[in-house]
Each structure stands twice: as structure tokens, then as C-alpha cells.
Design an enzyme around this catalytic site. Structure first.
Site, PDB file in Angstrom:
ATOM      1  CB  CYS A 159      26.226   5.642  49.589  1.00 34.01           C
ATOM      2  SG  CYS A 159      26.487   4.264  50.681  1.00 34.01           S
ATOM      3  NE  ARG A 178      30.068  10.516  46.595  1.00 36.00           N
ATOM      4  CZ  ARG A 178      30.220  11.628  47.307  1.00 36.00           C
ATOM      5  NH1 ARG A 178      30.621  12.724  46.727  1.00 36.00           N
ATOM      6  NH2 ARG A 178      29.973  11.657  48.586  1.00 36.00           N
ATOM      7  CD1 TRP A 184      32.504   1.871  49.271  1.00 40.97           C
ATOM      8  CD2 TRP A 184      32.183   2.381  51.424  1.00 40.97           C
ATOM      9  NE1 TRP A 184      33.712   1.789  49.921  1.00 40.97           N
ATOM     10  CE2 TRP A 184      33.554   2.094  51.237  1.00 40.97           C
ATOM     11  CE3 TRP A 184      31.741   2.727  52.703  1.00 40.97           C
ATOM     12  CZ2 TRP A 184      34.479   2.143  52.265  1.00 40.97           C
ATOM     13  CZ3 TRP A 184      32.668   2.781  53.732  1.00 40.97           C
ATOM     14  CH2 TRP A 184      34.017   2.493  53.510  1.00 40.97           C
ATOM     15  CG  ASN A 211      24.300   8.412  50.241  1.00 45.05           C
ATOM     16  OD1 ASN A 211      24.005   7.337  49.746  1.00 45.05           O
ATOM     17  ND2 ASN A 211      24.720   9.453  49.532  1.00 45.05           N
ATOM     18  N   GLY A 212      24.439   7.103  54.642  1.00 43.52           N
ATOM     19  CA  GLY A 212      24.562   7.349  56.078  1.00 43.52           C
ATOM     20  C   GLY A 212      24.296   6.079  56.862  1.00 43.52           C
ATOM     21  CD  GLU A 221      49.556  12.986  50.736  1.00 45.70           C
ATOM     22  OE1 GLU A 221      49.042  12.577  51.789  1.00 45.70           O
ATOM     23  OE2 GLU A 221      48.938  13.013  49.662  1.00 45.70           O
ATOM     24  CE  LYS A 281      47.622  10.427  47.884  1.00 45.59           C
ATOM     25  NZ  LYS A 281      46.957  11.593  48.413  1.00 45.59           N
ATOM     26  CD  GLU A 315      44.893   7.394  48.944  1.00 51.27           C
ATOM     27  OE1 GLU A 315      43.726   7.230  49.317  1.00 51.27           O
ATOM     28  OE2 GLU A 315      45.429   8.507  48.933  1.00 51.27           O
ATOM     29  CG  HIS A 354      65.849   6.001  68.132  1.00 54.08           C
ATOM     30  ND1 HIS A 354      66.746   5.935  69.173  1.00 54.08           N
ATOM     31  CD2 HIS A 354      66.020   7.235  67.586  1.00 54.08           C
ATOM     32  CE1 HIS A 354      67.406   7.081  69.281  1.00 54.08           C
ATOM     33  NE2 HIS A 354      66.988   7.890  68.307  1.00 54.08           N
ATOM     34  CE  LYS A 402      38.367  13.202  45.893  1.00 50.89           C
ATOM     35  NZ  LYS A 402      39.831  13.229  46.109  1.00 50.89           N
TER      36      LYS A 402
HETATM   37  C1  AGP Z   1      43.590  11.073  50.142  1.00 50.10           C
HETATM   38  O1  AGP Z   1      44.359  10.588  49.108  1.00 50.10           O
HETATM   39  C2  AGP Z   1      42.654  10.129  50.743  1.00 50.10           C
HETATM   40  N1  AGP Z   1      41.812   9.510  49.791  1.00 50.10           N
HETATM   41  C3  AGP Z   1      41.988  10.514  52.055  1.00 50.10           C
HETATM   42  O2  AGP Z   1      42.985  10.366  53.030  1.00 50.10           O
HETATM   43  C4  AGP Z   1      41.352  11.920  52.179  1.00 50.10           C
HETATM   44  O3  AGP Z   1      42.355  12.902  52.135  1.00 50.10           O
HETATM   45  C5  AGP Z   1      40.564  11.984  53.498  1.00 50.10           C
HETATM   46  O4  AGP Z   1      39.548  11.015  53.498  1.00 50.10           O
HETATM   47  C6  AGP Z   1      39.981  13.353  53.770  1.00 50.10           C
HETATM   48  O5  AGP Z   1      39.111  13.770  52.752  1.00 50.10           O
HETATM   49  P1  AGP Z   1      38.618  15.272  52.664  1.00 50.10           P
HETATM   50  O6  AGP Z   1      39.806  16.111  52.338  1.00 50.10           O
HETATM   51  O7  AGP Z   1      37.587  15.283  51.581  1.00 50.10           O
HETATM   52  O8  AGP Z   1      38.059  15.630  54.005  1.00 50.10           O
END
Ligand code: AGP
Length: 608
Positions: A2, A27, A74, A100-101, A483, A487, A490, A506, A603
Site C-alpha cells: 500500500c 510498490r 494491496w 497502510n498496515g 538468488e 529472480k 518472481e 540425493h 516492493k
Molecule cells: C527481491 O527481488 C524481492 N522482491 C524480495 O525478496 C526482497 O528482497 C525482500 O522482500 C526484502 O526486501 P528489503 O531488502 O527491502 O528488506
């Protein structure tokens, strides 16, 4: 997640609200809305399920007011819908709230408010706030007192902005676990949950603390606590460049941010390398050499990519400083009643500095008397403020949901920390010099990888139609594999699984077939032979292989290969990761995904 914007001043608030909301689109959100008030006419509200552009198209010309609030939602409580979109009003239409929250005791409050006559028009937890504030405002007095009284009954996290039809010259805002930033203009004031929404209007900002409220009027603001004690806040200046918030000619923020990495790594390193003593200087640690020598363990906490960057950081610290180090998801750590040790250094990693799980983990460590450093990109963010010291990344704002340049700068920051630690312990000057020169070479080497973008795009198009992909790496390569898989998942929505190459036999080897290609990290290090054996095992099961390597494996062992420049072994993972960013990006483009705003993701995750 949000977003909140608000304005009060001499102008019509609506253009700023709409532009601010558009700036917060990155976001992630599912609906948007605005409310404005002026000297006459009460509060006007427009809200829609859908995009900010849909909202803008729905706003009539007569929709004007000099004070206003806006929101991108959101969904957490209730489906995405026009009714559930914010702002929410009380029944008389006097009070409008954006939030937000999460209000944890919303159900209980809803029952009590309904018994007193409130009629609820949405399924949201936020609507209880509108009715609660209105109930207190009806008793007379200042809006800020009504908001304070309402928040006194609420359990949960919030960043809120409140508008009152009867006091249309002000907005009251409050923060508890969800960011609120005030922007100071010339006889006008702005509010947002993220500086990117207001940086075009002012660089002078105040970040509210948890438990703090503010009454914002055109000519200034007053901050105070929940028990009405005035607080004194000095504005700070936002120093990120305005064009960081534009795509700058690139098709997407993500591609721009991937290409910014030579510069962002230079900024992370800037002024921190000491060639004379072959070490790194990190001014913000707030720990002297004697205190550092007493540390027996390092525990790194972060979520998602920040956690994987922490895994690379832990390896760097163990290898260079020979201090046991381990990275753990902050989202798990905070719930498992962790043992906090006096001789363990805790390090929180966060690009945004606002991730709620990471913030809560920091608070848990501190509550038990532990010491926490932050590796954070956003200056003045909640996590940065909560930590005892730390390292700012200086990577610049990261807009795309997928973290790339912040990930790389985090690993660089850990390399600096590991070098600093190492040179206080037993890392020799010769090894220190080896790492210093390797760090200095990184920006140029990243450029070399980025120059292969077209080739990687062609490979991505070829592999993108797979139903899934396996990512494998050994020891230093395993966090790279994790990682890389994250990537790809997502942003392209292609299923990807990461495994230590050593573990393949294994179990997961059963999955290998021509339909499940493997991305294999094959650095030219002491484990090269072992990695080549694993490639042979995959090829024997007719698996396709894309190798990310320093030397091209024999053609019988890999179908395709991306070559990356060799660094020192400890820093190789950082460079091996860059082609995986491009692979994920180009796969997402080939599959026509919404690259910068992947489905279901936000985000910064500021809720539990
Ligand atoms: C990264 O590509 C992701 N969108 C997500 O895993 C992100 O790294 C995670 O939510 C942590 O965010 P931050 O670094 O703002 O704490």
C-alpha cells in the site's frame, strides 16, 4: 504494498495526489483512491479497483480541494474492489482515512462500533478507523485529539492520514510500524509513505518515528506522541538524484537498475578502501577494534534476496575473518524465540529499510540485549534507525520490485565488512591487498558481463518456455543459485528450484529430463572438477545445461555457456550472479510479464 500520499496548501490537491500515487505504483497495488476537502462542500471521494490511470479517468473536472489524501491498496482484509479501496469514510462523511498496515483488533472494534450505530460499507480493517475517529471528533475539539484517542483503542500496525471535512486546513498523520514521511514545501506540505512520491516537489523531509503523530498544515507541521507530548524534529535533505525515479530511456526500471550496477558498486566502495593497510574503513559501525575482536559469531537476518545476499555475506565473513557466520530469514527468526548471545554480532539486511519482518527481528534482538548492525540502502529508514550502527549501501533508489543493484551492493558491503574484520583478526596484508584490488576491479568486470546482454537475451528466449528450471551451485555458488532461482520465479513466473550441486544425487536428480533445464554455476575454483562431474551426471540423464562459468566446459557437458570475468574466489559469486539477473529479466520480457510490477508482489513488505 500500500502507498499513501497527502497534500495541503494553496493549490488543488488532486494533481499531486494522482502523480504521487503513480510514483508509488512500483510498490504493487490492486486499487487506488483519493479524497479532497476544501472550504466548502465536505469531502469528495473517488476510488476504483484497478490502476491509478483508471482512477484519474474517473475524476470529474469539479473534483477539487486544497487538502487531500490518496492511497494505493494491496489487499489484506477483503478482496480488491471499489468498496474495499481507500479512503474510507464514516457514515456522516466527515472523516476520511487512508491506512497502510493491519489493525489486529478490527473485528472486536467493528462489533462495538456497529452496536453504536456505525454502518460498515467495506470488509476492511481500515474502515473501523474512520468510524472510531469520527466518534471522537463528534465530541468536539481538535482533529489530532480525536485521532490520538482512536489510536489508543487500536492494536496493530499503521501509517495513516486523516482528513476532516470540518477542519479542512489540515491532515493528521500517524506512524506505528509503517512509514510516513512529511515533505516541506513553500507554504504547502506533502505527505507520503515513500519519498519517491514527493521528491519532485521538495527535498526537505521528516521521517516520523513509530508512535509519533503530526498535524500538517500549509504553513508547517507539529509532531507529537500518542500521549500528546510535543516532539522536535529537524528536517533532513533527500540526496538521491531525481532521475533515479525515471526509467531514463530504458524499457523497464529493472533493466536500468541492472545496468546501473557499475556505478552503484563504485558508490558502495567510495571512500571505504584503505590501500595502505589493505583494509576497509566503515565509519558507521560504532564498534572499535577491541569490541570487534570480542565477537565470536555473526548472525545475518534479512528476507528474500536480502537473506540470500546475507548468505553470501556469511561466506565472506567466514572465509576472510574466520568468524563463524550464518544467514537466516528474519521472517522465521522473529517467531522462534531465538537465543541472543552477547558475543554474537547481529546484522540486519534490507534495501528498503522498512521490511516489517526484518524490523521485528531487529527489535527482538535488541529487546533481549543484543547488538545489531544494519546493511541498509534507504537512509533514515525504520531499520536503519533501529540499528546500533551499520553500513549504508548508497546504491540509489531501487524502484523495480526485483532487487538487483541493492543485492549486489549488499554483497559488496559484506565484502568490506569481512575485509575490515579479517584485517583485525588474521587476514594477512597480502590477502587484504588481494581483496582490495579485486573490489576495485568489480565495476569494470560488471560492465563486461552487461555487454553480453544481447547474447543472454537470446538464451533467455530459448529457455523461457520451459515449465521449470533447476539452479545449482556448490558452496560459494549455492547462494548464487538461490538468488538466480528467486529472480526468475518472481518476475517470469517460471518455476525454479535451487539446489546445492552436491545434493542433486540425493534426490532431485530424479527430476532431470530434457524438459527441466539446469542453470549451473561453474566457477574456476577448487571445486571445478566436482562441478564438472555433476554436469556429466545431468547430461547422462539428457538434461539441458546452461553453464555460467569462467572457462567454457567441454561441449558434451553444457549446451550453452555465459562466461564471466574471474575475480578472487571469495568475490566470484557476485559476478556469477549478474548474468542470472539478465536471464530473469529477458525471460520475463520474452513471456510478456509486467517486469517492474510482478503479480502478487510488492516492493517493500511492510505487513507481517
Ligand atoms: C527481491 O527481488 C524481492 N522482491 C524480495 O525478496 C526482497 O528482497 C525482500 O522482500 C526484502 O526486501 P528489503 O531488502 O527491502 O528488506
Amino acid at each position: 504494498m500500500c502507498g499513501i500520499v497527502a497534500y495541503t496548501g494553496p493549490k488543488d490537491a488532486t494533481p499531486f495526489l494522482l502523480e504521487g500515487l503513480a510514483r508509488l505504483e512500483y510498490r504493487g497495488y490492486d486499487s487506488a483512491g483519493v479524497a479532497v476537502a476544501g472550504r466548502t462542500g465536505g469531502i469528495k471521494v473517488r476510488k476504483v479497483k484497478g490502476r491509478v490511470a483508471d482512477l484519474a479517468a474517473d475524476i470529474p473536472a469539479r473534483f477539487k480541494g486544497t487538502t487531500g489524501i490518496g492511497h494505493t491498496r494491496w489487499a489484506t482484509h477483503g478482496v480488491p474492489s471499489d468498496a474495499n479501496a481507500h479512503p474510507h469514510l464514516d457514515n456522516a462523511g466527515r472523516i476520511a482515512v487512508v491506512h497502510n498496515g493491519i489493525i489486529e483488533n478490527a473485528d472486536e472494534l467493528r462489533v462495538r462500533l456497529a452496536a453504536d450505530g456505525a454502518v460498515f460499507r467495506s470488509e476492511t480493517d481500515t474502515e473501523v478507523l474512520a468510524h472510531l475517529v469520527a466518534a471522537h471528533a463528534a465530541e468536539g475539539g481538535e482533529l489530532e485529539d480525536a485521532v490520538r484517542a482512536a489510536l489508543g483503542k487500536v492494536v496493530g500496525t499503521y501509517g495513516i492520514a486523516v482528513l476532516d471535512a470540518e477542519q479542512p486546513d489540515r491532515i493528521v498523520v500517524a506512524r506505528n510500524g509503517s512509514p510516513i514521511v512529511l515533505g516541506i514545501g513553500e507554504k504547502e506540505m506533502f505527505v507520503a509513505s515513500d519519498v519517491s512520491a514527493l521528491v519532485r516537489y521538495t527535498r526537505q523531509v521528516v521521517h516520523l518515528e513509530d508512535g509519533e503523530l503530526a498535524t500538517v498544515r500549509a504553513d508547517g507541521f507539529r509532531t507529537f506522541t500518542e500521549d500528546a507530548r510535543t516532539t522536535h524534529r529537524q528536517p533532513s535533505t533527500v540526496d538521491w538524484e531525481i532521475d533515479s525515479y525515471d526509467t531514463g530511456g530504458y524499457e523497464h526500471f529493472l533493466l536500468k537498475e541492472i545496468h546501473e550496477q557499475p556505478g552503484s558498486v563504485e558508490r558502495t566502495l567510495s571512500g571505504r578502501l584503505d590501500e595502505r593497510f589493505a583494509t576497509a574503513h566503515l565509519g558507521g559501525l560504532n564498534l572499535d577494534a577491541r569490541e570487534l575482536r570480542e565477537i565470536r559469531r555473526v548472525k545475518i537476518l534479512g528476507c528474500g534476496s536480502a537473506y540470500y545476499a546475507g548468505e553470501m555475506g556469511a561466506q565472506l565473513i567466514e572465509e576472510l575473518a574466520r568468524i563463524p557466520a550464518h544467514s537466516e530469514p528474519a521472517s522465521e527468526f522473529r517467531y522462534r524465540n531465538p537465543v541472543i548471545e552477547a558475543d554474537t554480532l547481529y546484522i540486519a539486511v534490507s534495501q528498503s529499510g522498512e521490511t516489517y519482518d526484518t524490523l521485528a527481528a531487529v527489535q527482538e534482538v535488541k529487546r533481549k540485549g543484543g547488538r545489531v548492525l544494519g546493511v541498509v540502502n534507504t537512509v533514515g529508514s525504520a531499520i536503519a534507525r533501529e540499528c546500533d550502527g551499520g553500513i549504508y549501501l548508497h546504491a540509489g533508489p531501487e524502484i523495480s520490485v526485483a532487487s538487483t543493484k541493492a543485492f549486489t551492493s549488499t554483497v559488496v558491503a559484506f565484502a568490506l565488512l569481512a575485509l575490515h574484520f579479517g584485517r583485525i583478526h588474521d587476514l594477512s596484508p597480502a590477502d587484504g591487498r588481494r581483496i582490495v584490488s579485486a573490489l576495485k576491479a568489480l565495476p569494470g568486470q560488471i560492465r563486461e558481463v552487461l555487454a553480453q546482454g544481447d547474447g543472454i537475451a537470446a538464451l533467455a528466449a530459448e529457455y523461457a518456455d520451459s515449465t521449470g528450471m533447476m539452479f545449482i551451485g556448490r558452496v560459494r555458488g549455492y547462494p548464487v543459485a538461490r538468488e538466480g532461482a528467486q529472480k526468475l520465479k518472481e518476475i517470469s513466473y517460471v518455476h525454479a528450484e535451487a539446489y546445492p550441486a552436491s545434493e542433486l544425487k540425493h534426490g532431485p536428480l530424479a527430476l532431470i529430463s530434457p524438459e527441466l533445464p539446469t542453470v549451473a554455476l561453474v566457477p574456476d575454483d577448487e571445486l571445478l572438477d566436482k562441478n564438472l562431474t555433476t554436469l556429466g551426471e545431468i547430461k547422462a540423464r539428457a538434461g539441458r545445461i546452461l553453464a555460467i562459468a569462467h572457462r567454457r566446459p567441454e561441449a558434451r557437458l553444457a549446451d550453452h555457456c555465459v562466461l564471466v570475468p574471474k575475480s578472487e574466489p571469495e568475490l566470484d559469486p557476485l559476478l556469477l550472479n549478474i548474468p542470472l539477473q539478465l536471464l530473469a529479466y529477458h525471460a520475463a520480457v520474452a513471456l510478456k510479464r509486467d517486469v517492474d510490477k510482478p503479480r502478487n508482489l510488492a516492493k517493500s513488505v511492510t505487513v507481517e
